[in-house]
Design a protein around this motif. Sequence first.
Motif, PDB file in Angstrom:
ATOM      1  N   VAL A 185       0.833  -1.204   0.000  1.00 57.76           N
ATOM      2  CA  VAL A 185       0.000   0.000   0.000  1.00 57.76           C
ATOM      3  C   VAL A 185       0.865   1.249   0.000  1.00 57.76           C
ATOM      4  CG1 VAL A 185      -1.729   1.324   1.276  1.00 57.76           C
ATOM      5  CG2 VAL A 185      -1.942  -1.167   1.101  1.00 57.76           C
ATOM      6  N   THR A 186       1.949   1.226   0.766  1.00 56.98           N
ATOM      7  CA  THR A 186       2.864   2.373   0.774  1.00 56.98           C
ATOM      8  C   THR A 186       3.428   2.627  -0.613  1.00 56.98           C
ATOM      9  OG1 THR A 186       3.484   1.900   3.072  1.00 56.98           O
ATOM     10  CG2 THR A 186       4.963   3.318   1.824  1.00 56.98           C
ATOM     11  N   THR A 187       3.766   1.561  -1.327  1.00 56.01           N
ATOM     12  CA  THR A 187       4.279   1.695  -2.690  1.00 56.01           C
ATOM     13  C   THR A 187       3.226   2.292  -3.619  1.00 56.01           C
ATOM     14  OG1 THR A 187       5.790  -0.175  -2.408  1.00 56.01           O
ATOM     15  CG2 THR A 187       5.233   0.453  -4.666  1.00 56.01           C
ATOM     16  N   ILE A 188       1.989   1.822  -3.496  1.00 55.63           N
ATOM     17  CA  ILE A 188       0.892   2.358  -4.319  1.00 55.63           C
ATOM     18  C   ILE A 188       0.728   3.851  -4.078  1.00 55.63           C
ATOM     19  CG2 ILE A 188      -1.612   2.346  -4.653  1.00 55.63           C
ATOM     20  CD1 ILE A 188      -1.519  -0.689  -4.068  1.00 55.63           C
ATOM     21  N   VAL A 189       0.726   4.246  -2.814  1.00 54.29           N
ATOM     22  CA  VAL A 189       0.524   5.657  -2.467  1.00 54.29           C
ATOM     23  C   VAL A 189       1.708   6.501  -2.927  1.00 54.29           C
ATOM     24  CG1 VAL A 189       0.205   7.294  -0.572  1.00 54.29           C
ATOM     25  CG2 VAL A 189      -0.979   5.080  -0.532  1.00 54.29           C
ATOM     26  N   SER A 190       2.920   6.001  -2.738  1.00 55.41           N
ATOM     27  CA  SER A 190       4.106   6.739  -3.167  1.00 55.41           C
ATOM     28  C   SER A 190       4.121   6.926  -4.678  1.00 55.41           C
ATOM     29  CB  SER A 190       5.383   6.013  -2.721  1.00 55.41           C
ATOM     30  OG  SER A 190       5.500   6.017  -1.316  1.00 55.41           O
ATOM     31  N   ASN A 191       3.786   5.874  -5.414  1.00 55.60           N
ATOM     32  CA  ASN A 191       3.768   5.962  -6.877  1.00 55.60           C
ATOM     33  C   ASN A 191       2.675   6.910  -7.367  1.00 55.60           C
ATOM     34  OD1 ASN A 191       5.892   4.166  -7.058  1.00 55.60           O
ATOM     35  ND2 ASN A 191       4.602   2.384  -7.471  1.00 55.60           N
ATOM     36  N   SER A 192       1.541   6.911  -6.690  1.00 51.58           N
ATOM     37  CA  SER A 192       0.426   7.759  -7.108  1.00 51.58           C
ATOM     38  C   SER A 192       0.671   9.231  -6.800  1.00 51.58           C
ATOM     39  CB  SER A 192      -0.871   7.311  -6.429  1.00 51.58           C
ATOM     40  OG  SER A 192      -1.214   5.988  -6.796  1.00 51.58           O
ATOM     41  N   SER A 193       1.340   9.494  -5.665  1.00 52.57           N
ATOM     42  CA  SER A 193       1.532  10.875  -5.228  1.00 52.57           C
ATOM     43  C   SER A 193       2.869  11.465  -5.643  1.00 52.57           C
ATOM     44  CB  SER A 193       1.413  10.949  -3.705  1.00 52.57           C
ATOM     45  OG  SER A 193       2.479  10.229  -3.087  1.00 52.57           O
ATOM     46  N   GLY A 194       3.832  10.574  -5.968  1.00 49.25           N
ATOM     47  CA  GLY A 194       5.174  11.053  -6.274  1.00 49.25           C
ATOM     48  C   GLY A 194       5.954  11.443  -5.042  1.00 49.25           C
ATOM     49  N   ILE A 195       5.447  11.059  -3.853  1.00 48.58           N
ATOM     50  CA  ILE A 195       6.097  11.383  -2.584  1.00 48.58           C
ATOM     51  C   ILE A 195       6.558  10.092  -1.921  1.00 48.58           C
ATOM     52  CG2 ILE A 195       5.773  12.364  -0.280  1.00 48.58           C
ATOM     53  CD1 ILE A 195       3.658  14.210  -1.498  1.00 48.58           C
ATOM     54  N   ALA A 196       7.829  10.019  -1.591  1.00 46.54           N
ATOM     55  CA  ALA A 196       8.373   8.822  -0.946  1.00 46.54           C
ATOM     56  C   ALA A 196       7.962   8.801   0.519  1.00 46.54           C
ATOM     57  CB  ALA A 196       9.891   8.797  -1.075  1.00 46.54           C
ATOM     58  N   ALA A 213      -8.660  -2.025  -5.189  1.00 45.81           N
ATOM     59  CA  ALA A 213      -8.514  -2.955  -6.308  1.00 45.81           C
ATOM     60  C   ALA A 213      -7.383  -3.940  -6.061  1.00 45.81           C
ATOM     61  CB  ALA A 213      -8.256  -2.170  -7.598  1.00 45.81           C
ATOM     62  N   PHE A 214      -6.295  -3.457  -5.473  1.00 44.51           N
ATOM     63  CA  PHE A 214      -5.157  -4.330  -5.163  1.00 44.51           C
ATOM     64  C   PHE A 214      -5.562  -5.419  -4.172  1.00 44.51           C
ATOM     65  CE2 PHE A 214      -1.692  -5.435  -2.278  1.00 44.51           C
ATOM     66  CZ  PHE A 214      -0.726  -5.889  -3.164  1.00 44.51           C
ATOM     67  N   VAL A 215      -6.245  -5.030  -3.113  1.00 45.41           N
ATOM     68  CA  VAL A 215      -6.680  -5.986  -2.093  1.00 45.41           C
ATOM     69  C   VAL A 215      -7.641  -7.011  -2.688  1.00 45.41           C
ATOM     70  CG1 VAL A 215      -8.005  -6.241   0.048  1.00 45.41           C
ATOM     71  CG2 VAL A 215      -6.298  -4.416  -0.162  1.00 45.41           C
ATOM     72  N   ARG A 216      -8.527  -6.544  -3.563  1.00 44.34           N
ATOM     73  CA  ARG A 216      -9.486  -7.440  -4.207  1.00 44.34           C
ATOM     74  C   ARG A 216      -8.772  -8.497  -5.057  1.00 44.34           C
ATOM     75  NH1 ARG A 216     -11.953  -3.951  -7.490  1.00 44.34           N
ATOM     76  NH2 ARG A 216     -13.454  -3.316  -5.896  1.00 44.34           N
ATOM     77  N   VAL A 217      -7.787  -8.043  -5.843  1.00 41.70           N
ATOM     78  CA  VAL A 217      -7.087  -8.951  -6.762  1.00 41.70           C
ATOM     79  C   VAL A 217      -6.128  -9.874  -6.012  1.00 41.70           C
ATOM     80  CG1 VAL A 217      -5.411  -9.059  -8.656  1.00 41.70           C
ATOM     81  CG2 VAL A 217      -7.290  -7.406  -8.743  1.00 41.70           C
ATOM     82  N   GLU A 218      -5.347  -9.310  -5.101  1.00 40.97           N
ATOM     83  CA  GLU A 218      -4.300 -10.080  -4.425  1.00 40.97           C
ATOM     84  C   GLU A 218      -4.814 -10.949  -3.288  1.00 40.97           C
ATOM     85  OE1 GLU A 218      -1.088 -10.342  -5.303  1.00 40.97           O
ATOM     86  OE2 GLU A 218      -1.606  -9.166  -7.082  1.00 40.97           O
TER      87      GLU A 218
END
Length: 278
Positions: A182-193, A249-254
Amino acid sequence: MQIIKKVLNSSVVLVEDERGMERVLLGKGIGFGANRGDLVREGSTDRVFVALDDIDQRNFVELLASIPGEFVELSRTIVAEAAAAGLDLDPHVYLALTDHLHFVVERHRRGMHVVNRLAWELKTVYPVEYGIGLRAVHRMRERLVPGLREEEAANIAFHLANAAIGRTRGNALQVAELVSAVTTIVSNSSGIALAGEELHVRRFLTHLQFFAERLFAGSSLPSDGEDFLYRNLTQSHPRAIATAERVRAFVRVEHGIEISNEEVSYLAVHIARATSSP
């Protein structure tokens, strides 16, 4: 009355009571000079009995016969620290932790270094357990392996977190992996590490920890039927909601789990906070 059936090492013996029930008894020097058939005398209060409930645990006991007693004592020290910190652990953690510590030393002596890719997540999600693991690493450096890497503390933290009693944590590895994803998803979406010790990051990760624990415990927040917060955030924080939807969507698929609008809304609130200026 306990009778010794087998001496496994200087700190571990296999005992049997008058009803024929077998248990493992751990205690400093408990196996030194002991023999099969000896009665176990009343001893210090720091002795630990571990019940043998299934075949896997019995196999573990046989494995302990090949592990020096010093690893049992190190495990006992770690678990005692955990208890002092308020952690209530399943007694079987002694067996798993002793085996793990022995393997760590053997692996290190053979030059095998395994990177724990979830070390940061485990450190952040389970700070108490990680602190105990870090002190254990320092002891192992002093006594056994001077060059042991600090990230080994995360592996010890994992064993402690996974042995916790009375918590809806599910599997600690599952929790850490979901927090990482989830942290990776949020970082990629926001551009903030989202890494480091900043307050807004720690708040976000704390929310993710409880979100993951609820998810794997089957106790996620239900929708309130009105979805007022969800509809409001869709207007006021559309980017945060869009990112939270990616998480859904990630939680649903994974994991095959459908999370509610209520969970998505609270995720969005924390995502908005974490990706804005602290």
